[in-house]
Write an enzyme that holds these catalytic residues in place. Structure first.
Site, PDB file in Angstrom:
ATOM      1  N   PHE A 265     -58.202 -67.660 -12.551  1.00 22.81           N
ATOM      2  CA  PHE A 265     -58.206 -68.453 -11.222  1.00 22.81           C
ATOM      3  C   PHE A 265     -56.869 -69.381 -11.013  1.00 22.81           C
ATOM      4  O   PHE A 265     -56.640 -70.370 -12.136  1.00 22.81           O
ATOM      5  CB  PHE A 265     -59.511 -69.165 -11.042  1.00 22.81           C
ATOM      6  CG  PHE A 265     -60.616 -68.301 -11.002  1.00 22.81           C
ATOM      7  CD1 PHE A 265     -61.200 -67.496 -12.156  1.00 22.81           C
ATOM      8  CD2 PHE A 265     -61.329 -68.462  -9.753  1.00 22.81           C
ATOM      9  CE1 PHE A 265     -62.351 -66.744 -11.613  1.00 22.81           C
ATOM     10  CE2 PHE A 265     -62.429 -67.509  -9.508  1.00 22.81           C
ATOM     11  CZ  PHE A 265     -62.521 -66.779 -10.517  1.00 22.81           C
ATOM     12  N   ALA A 266     -56.501 -69.784  -9.909  1.00 18.35           N
ATOM     13  CA  ALA A 266     -55.339 -70.579  -9.621  1.00 18.35           C
ATOM     14  C   ALA A 266     -55.692 -71.204  -8.359  1.00 18.35           C
ATOM     15  O   ALA A 266     -54.946 -70.581  -7.411  1.00 18.35           O
ATOM     16  CB  ALA A 266     -54.005 -69.798  -9.672  1.00 18.35           C
ATOM     17  N   ILE A 267     -56.443 -71.970  -8.404  1.00 15.17           N
ATOM     18  CA  ILE A 267     -56.723 -72.667  -7.025  1.00 15.17           C
ATOM     19  C   ILE A 267     -55.986 -73.997  -7.091  1.00 15.17           C
ATOM     20  O   ILE A 267     -55.820 -74.751  -7.945  1.00 15.17           O
ATOM     21  CB  ILE A 267     -58.356 -73.131  -6.991  1.00 15.17           C
ATOM     22  CG1 ILE A 267     -59.305 -71.815  -7.308  1.00 15.17           C
ATOM     23  CG2 ILE A 267     -58.729 -73.836  -5.776  1.00 15.17           C
ATOM     24  CD1 ILE A 267     -59.181 -70.737  -6.328  1.00 15.17           C
TER      25      ILE A 267
ATOM     26  N   TYR B  49     -53.003 -75.125  -9.397  1.00 18.43           N
ATOM     27  CA  TYR B  49     -53.011 -74.449 -10.624  1.00 18.43           C
ATOM     28  C   TYR B  49     -52.144 -73.242 -10.706  1.00 18.43           C
ATOM     29  O   TYR B  49     -51.952 -72.606 -11.449  1.00 18.43           O
ATOM     30  CB  TYR B  49     -54.418 -74.207 -11.274  1.00 18.43           C
ATOM     31  CG  TYR B  49     -54.932 -75.273 -11.932  1.00 18.43           C
ATOM     32  CD1 TYR B  49     -55.370 -76.653 -11.523  1.00 18.43           C
ATOM     33  CD2 TYR B  49     -55.296 -74.990 -13.409  1.00 18.43           C
ATOM     34  CE1 TYR B  49     -55.765 -77.632 -12.399  1.00 18.43           C
ATOM     35  CE2 TYR B  49     -56.096 -76.110 -14.201  1.00 18.43           C
ATOM     36  CZ  TYR B  49     -56.241 -77.346 -13.777  1.00 18.43           C
ATOM     37  OH  TYR B  49     -56.627 -78.228 -14.480  1.00 18.43           O
TER      38      TYR B  49
ATOM     39  N   ASP C 133     -58.994 -68.934 -18.748  1.00 19.64           N
ATOM     40  CA  ASP C 133     -58.294 -70.166 -17.979  1.00 19.64           C
ATOM     41  C   ASP C 133     -56.793 -69.794 -17.684  1.00 19.64           C
ATOM     42  O   ASP C 133     -56.478 -69.121 -18.590  1.00 19.64           O
ATOM     43  CB  ASP C 133     -58.219 -71.268 -18.923  1.00 19.64           C
ATOM     44  CG  ASP C 133     -59.642 -72.237 -18.689  1.00 19.64           C
ATOM     45  OD1 ASP C 133     -60.521 -71.657 -18.217  1.00 19.64           O
ATOM     46  OD2 ASP C 133     -59.442 -73.346 -19.217  1.00 19.64           O
TER      47      ASP C 133
ATOM     48  N   HIS D  49     -65.141 -71.811 -29.610  1.00 18.90           N
ATOM     49  CA  HIS D  49     -64.290 -73.023 -29.297  1.00 18.90           C
ATOM     50  C   HIS D  49     -63.584 -73.704 -30.178  1.00 18.90           C
ATOM     51  O   HIS D  49     -64.020 -73.680 -31.401  1.00 18.90           O
ATOM     52  CB  HIS D  49     -65.335 -73.923 -28.534  1.00 18.90           C
ATOM     53  CG  HIS D  49     -64.883 -74.749 -27.757  1.00 18.90           C
ATOM     54  ND1 HIS D  49     -63.827 -76.106 -28.337  1.00 18.90           N
ATOM     55  CD2 HIS D  49     -64.970 -75.137 -26.461  1.00 18.90           C
ATOM     56  CE1 HIS D  49     -63.353 -76.699 -27.388  1.00 18.90           C
ATOM     57  NE2 HIS D  49     -63.869 -76.326 -26.134  1.00 18.90           N
TER      58      HIS D  49
ATOM     59  N   THR E 133     -71.912 -79.290 -28.404  1.00 16.79           N
ATOM     60  CA  THR E 133     -72.220 -80.089 -27.094  1.00 16.79           C
ATOM     61  C   THR E 133     -72.674 -79.085 -26.046  1.00 16.79           C
ATOM     62  O   THR E 133     -72.394 -79.055 -24.811  1.00 16.79           O
ATOM     63  CB  THR E 133     -70.935 -80.675 -26.453  1.00 16.79           C
ATOM     64  OG1 THR E 133     -69.944 -79.392 -26.251  1.00 16.79           O
ATOM     65  CG2 THR E 133     -70.514 -81.656 -27.459  1.00 16.79           C
TER      66      THR E 133
ATOM     67  N   GLU F 139     -69.268 -73.467 -18.765  1.00 15.38           N
ATOM     68  CA  GLU F 139     -69.249 -73.309 -20.160  1.00 15.38           C
ATOM     69  C   GLU F 139     -70.752 -73.529 -20.831  1.00 15.38           C
ATOM     70  O   GLU F 139     -71.094 -72.900 -21.685  1.00 15.38           O
ATOM     71  CB  GLU F 139     -68.198 -74.175 -20.639  1.00 15.38           C
ATOM     72  CG  GLU F 139     -67.980 -74.016 -22.334  1.00 15.38           C
ATOM     73  CD  GLU F 139     -66.864 -74.863 -22.736  1.00 15.38           C
ATOM     74  OE1 GLU F 139     -65.671 -74.338 -23.022  1.00 15.38           O
ATOM     75  OE2 GLU F 139     -67.204 -76.086 -23.233  1.00 15.38           O
TER      76      GLU F 139
ATOM     77  N   ASP G 177     -55.424 -75.024 -28.987  1.00 15.65           N
ATOM     78  CA  ASP G 177     -54.777 -76.028 -28.266  1.00 15.65           C
ATOM     79  C   ASP G 177     -54.164 -76.977 -29.331  1.00 15.65           C
ATOM     80  O   ASP G 177     -54.726 -77.458 -30.180  1.00 15.65           O
ATOM     81  CB  ASP G 177     -55.686 -76.772 -27.491  1.00 15.65           C
ATOM     82  CG  ASP G 177     -55.177 -77.917 -26.658  1.00 15.65           C
ATOM     83  OD1 ASP G 177     -53.878 -78.384 -26.764  1.00 15.65           O
ATOM     84  OD2 ASP G 177     -55.687 -78.251 -25.625  1.00 15.65           O
TER      85      ASP G 177
HETATM   86  C1  5GW Z   1     -58.836 -79.236 -11.131  1.00 20.29           C
HETATM   87  C2  5GW Z   1     -59.139 -80.355 -11.586  1.00 20.29           C
HETATM   88  C3  5GW Z   1     -60.034 -80.607 -12.784  1.00 20.29           C
HETATM   89  C4  5GW Z   1     -60.253 -79.517 -13.266  1.00 20.29           C
HETATM   90  C5  5GW Z   1     -60.020 -78.273 -12.894  1.00 20.29           C
HETATM   91  C6  5GW Z   1     -59.367 -78.002 -11.913  1.00 20.29           C
HETATM   92  C7  5GW Z   1     -58.872 -76.639 -11.685  1.00 20.29           C
HETATM   93  C8  5GW Z   1     -59.271 -75.543 -12.241  1.00 20.29           C
HETATM   94  C9  5GW Z   1     -58.327 -76.560 -10.286  1.00 20.29           C
HETATM   95  O1  5GW Z   1     -57.756 -77.508  -9.456  1.00 20.29           O
HETATM   96  N1  5GW Z   1     -57.807 -75.046 -10.163  1.00 20.29           N
HETATM   97  C10 5GW Z   1     -57.958 -74.226 -10.814  1.00 20.29           C
HETATM   98  O2  5GW Z   1     -57.833 -72.956 -10.626  1.00 20.29           O
HETATM   99  N2  5GW Z   1     -58.885 -74.288 -11.909  1.00 20.29           N
HETATM  100  C11 5GW Z   1     -59.274 -72.931 -12.709  1.00 20.29           C
HETATM  101  O3  5GW Z   1     -60.581 -73.567 -13.663  1.00 20.29           O
HETATM  102  C12 5GW Z   1     -58.110 -72.782 -13.721  1.00 20.29           C
HETATM  103  O4  5GW Z   1     -58.202 -71.372 -13.923  1.00 20.29           O
HETATM  104  C13 5GW Z   1     -58.446 -73.462 -14.891  1.00 20.29           C
HETATM  105  O5  5GW Z   1     -57.851 -73.018 -16.198  1.00 20.29           O
HETATM  106  C14 5GW Z   1     -59.936 -73.518 -14.888  1.00 20.29           C
HETATM  107  C15 5GW Z   1     -60.924 -74.648 -15.938  1.00 20.29           C
HETATM  108  O6  5GW Z   1     -60.093 -75.918 -15.647  1.00 20.29           O
HETATM  109  P1  5GW Z   1     -59.127 -76.539 -16.659  1.00 20.29           P
HETATM  110  O7  5GW Z   1     -58.242 -75.525 -17.280  1.00 20.29           O
HETATM  111  O8  5GW Z   1     -58.534 -77.713 -16.094  1.00 20.29           O
HETATM  112  O9  5GW Z   1     -60.262 -77.061 -17.681  1.00 20.29           O
HETATM  113  P2  5GW Z   1     -59.860 -77.452 -19.269  1.00 20.29           P
HETATM  114  O10 5GW Z   1     -61.307 -77.744 -19.861  1.00 20.29           O
HETATM  115  O11 5GW Z   1     -59.121 -76.312 -19.925  1.00 20.29           O
HETATM  116  O12 5GW Z   1     -59.054 -78.722 -19.241  1.00 20.29           O
HETATM  117 MN    MN Z   2     -58.004 -74.814 -19.340  1.00 20.98          MN
END
Ligand code: 5GW
Ligand code: MN
Length: 356
Positions: free
Chosen positions: A124-126, A129, A214, A236, A248, A306, A329
């Site tokens: 997902f690339a919203i 992203y 992700d 994880h 968690t 999750e 990471d």
């Molecule tokens: C935006 C703000 C906070 C958290 C997530 C987003 C976000 C996530 C976004 O704006 N757009 C988006 O496409 N995502 C999708 O959700 C991405 O595929 C992202 O890899 C996934 C999970 O969010 P992450 O990667 O920010 O979460 P963490 O736990 O890896 O930091």
């Molecule tokens: Mn991520």
């Protein structure tokens, strides 16, 4: 009258010692020739049935050479002696835990090539992203399912911002336009709904397996068919060595994601799971339904989807478990146990990237 003379006397003159000797030799010779002819499969005279026999022998020889061509030379699998208890290689329900050194890529690639398997990779690339897509796709071309058929399913609200990346043969990018949600928690959680929807509508007709990850990541080493199984999850990176008490999981019984303190096997990462399209459909549908039930009650699980994924895995055991090599990471540093860091988090400036 002499007893001996009476029995043999009449022919004694004919069967001389010499004649008996010659006849004996003749019999021995005939028997030997007979035996040789018998074992030579009668090829002294070549009838039509013998010709076809000879042909089928040639066929056998061809098959033998074919088998020879697919020979694979590799070192014999080693049974650990003494068994290592510091690294768990197999769960108590006999799901392998995939670490470097526990599998043979040549054997697995051959098996999956023969099945002509196509793998779907969902990301997902919203909103902002989309900036992660270029590196994500470029590194996937180098390391993800090399030599196999791949469909990248990119869910985005900005289809025009999906970069054009050079793809190898048998690999496609499929852009799926989806809506955006104002809250990041919702963006993250709605992935379950969208994956289940598209699994039923589209993925089931196009791929055998789905790998759901992700996007704020880059491939850094081989991720191949060794990960594929009916249902798989990834340990994880922050909890692979942790005790159950410190997982968690969602601990509020009001949530559908609730896991009691004395249950659960591992803490799985939300950023890397998969399986057959059917199993991923069942998983994502169930998680989405649980998320909606929570929402109706005004509750949201501590780690969103999750938490629901982890609840699902307590009661639907994965058939394969991926080590943290598959989701690492560098923020956590380097570990002796990690021979490879295959899929790495890309550091992000949270303030700049999120909710823009
Ligand atoms: C935006 C703000 C906070 C958290 C997530 C987003 C976000 C996530 C976004 O704006 N757009 C988006 O496409 N995502 C999708 O959700 C991405 O595929 C992202 O890899 C996934 C999970 O969010 P992450 O990667 O920010 O979460 P963490 O736990 O890896 O930091
Ligand atoms: Mn991520």
């Amino acid at each position: 009258m002499d007893k001996d003379q009476g029995k043999t006397g009449g022919v004694k003159g004919y069967f001389t010692k010499r004649k008996v000797y010659v006849m004996g030799c003749f019999i021995v010779l005939c028997t030997s020739f007979g035996y040789v002819w018998y074992t030579s499969n009668g090829t002294w005279w070549l009838t039509s049935s013998k010709v076809s026999n000879t042909m089928s022998n040639t066929q056998d020889l061809d098959d033998f050479h074919k088998i020879k061509q697919t020979r694979m030379i590799y070192t014999k699998p080693q049974i650990l002696n003494p068994p290592r208890s510091d690294v768990l290689m197999m769960t108590p329900w006999f799901a392998p835990i995939v670490w470097e050194g526990t599998y043979n890529s040549e054997i697995l690639n051959e098996q999956f090539r023969q099945r002509n398997v196509t793998v779907g990779l969902t990301a997902f690339a919203i909103k902002k992203y989309v900036v992660f897509l270029k590196k994500f796709l470029e590194t996937a071309e180098t390391y993800f399912m090399v030599g196999h058929r791949v469909n990248y399913y990119i869910f985005t609200d900005r289809p025009e911002e999906v970069p054009k990346v050079a793809l190898k043969e048998g690999r496609n990018v499929v852009v799926l336009q989806v809506q955006n949600y104002p809250r990041w928690q919702e963006i993250s959680m709605r992935r379950m709904e969208m994956i289940s929807c598209f699994s039923q509508q589209q993925f089931i007709n196009e791929v055998s397996y789905l790998v759901c990850v992700d996007v704020d990541m880059r491939f850094n080493d081989q991720v191949g068919v060794e990960i594929l199984s009916n249902l798989f999850g990834t340990l994880h990176p922050g909890f692979y060595a942790a005790e159950r008490q410190s997982f968690t999981y969602e601990r509020r019984p009001a949530s559908q994601a609730y896991v009691p303190r004395d249950e659960g096997d591992f803490y799985y990462a939300g950023g890397f799971f998969g399986g057959t399209v059917m199993e991923v459909y069942k998983l994502t549908k169930k998680c989405h339904e649980a998320i909606m039930m929570d929402k109706a009650k005004g509750i949201e699980a501590i780690w969103q989807e999750e938490s629901h994924l982890n609840k699902y895995f307590v009661y639907h055991k994965p058939t394969k478990i991926l080590s943290p090599e598959y989701l690492w990471d560098d923020y956590l540093g380097r570990r002796e146990i990690l021979k490879k860091r295959r899929f790495l988090a890309v550091p992000k400036n949270h303030a700049a990237i999120r909710n823009k």
